[in-house]
Design an enzyme around this catalytic site. Sequence first.
Site, PDB file in Angstrom:
ATOM      1  N   GLY A  58      -6.999  -0.026  -0.689  1.00 34.47           N
ATOM      2  CA  GLY A  58      -6.418   1.291  -0.741  1.00 34.47           C
ATOM      3  C   GLY A  58      -4.980   1.296  -1.000  1.00 34.47           C
ATOM      4  CB  CYS A  59      -2.442   4.081  -0.107  1.00 36.19           C
ATOM      5  SG  CYS A  59      -0.812   4.383   0.219  1.00 36.19           S
ATOM      6  CG  PHE A  60       1.211  -0.469  -1.913  1.00 34.30           C
ATOM      7  CD1 PHE A  60       1.550   0.915  -1.739  1.00 34.30           C
ATOM      8  CD2 PHE A  60       1.311  -1.002  -3.123  1.00 34.30           C
ATOM      9  CE1 PHE A  60       2.552   1.397  -2.624  1.00 34.30           C
ATOM     10  CE2 PHE A  60       1.972  -0.288  -4.080  1.00 34.30           C
ATOM     11  CZ  PHE A  60       2.407   0.938  -4.085  1.00 34.30           C
TER      12      PHE A  60
END
Length: 230
Positions: free
Chosen positions: A54-56
């Site tokens: 997902g979002c880093f």
Amino acid sequence: MKVLRWLPALALAAFISQAQAFSFGSSDDAVVIPPPALDLPASGDLQTAVFAGGCFWGVQGVFQHVQGVKNAVSGYDGGAAGTAQYESVSAGNTGHAEAVSVTFDPSKISYGKLLQIYFSVAHNPTELNRQGPDTGTQYRSAIFAQDAEQQNVAQAYITQLDAAKAFDKPIVTTIERGKTFYPAEAYHQDFLSENPSYPYIVINDLPKVAQLKKLFPEQYRAEPVLVKTQ
């Protein structure tokens, strides 16, 4: 990820409501799973592991709080060099995933322990091409194995967890080899630490760090290792 610049109050409230509905970040989502039965030697030179979940921002934030991690860099993996930039990756058709390159000392933390943290608190490995409010292949769950040994350990662990029914649904994490990691833009680095009151971080990512502290107290470090101080 949802980059919130300046949103009207009603729009911001709607986003927060949506994010809460889909986030993998509440205390109820903490998953206690067994360590891998197969692991790599806990010694030797510094090594690298690359994880996408997902979002880093959140994945980086979690690993920056892990003892034995020397650096955790947000970036892109799975696609070509020419498309390794945020605007292109966000379109979802570059082959890249938002990923984090973790440099670690295997004498202090093993690759297997990093995998255990990755699967249990860094993200939800049963969500296909999505995490929280974010959707698309750029948010897929993927392990970018650096060699055959990492690939074997990661695959064995997925098989182990699925056999034990550690999660309510099968793990969808892919294991990808032969790809190159490209660091993300400077403004993405250390985003969680620099923006702890940012709504997306508050809802989706700070709870993951809290879960790390709760489930892995021996591996938790209070002061994160930051990219911009190295």
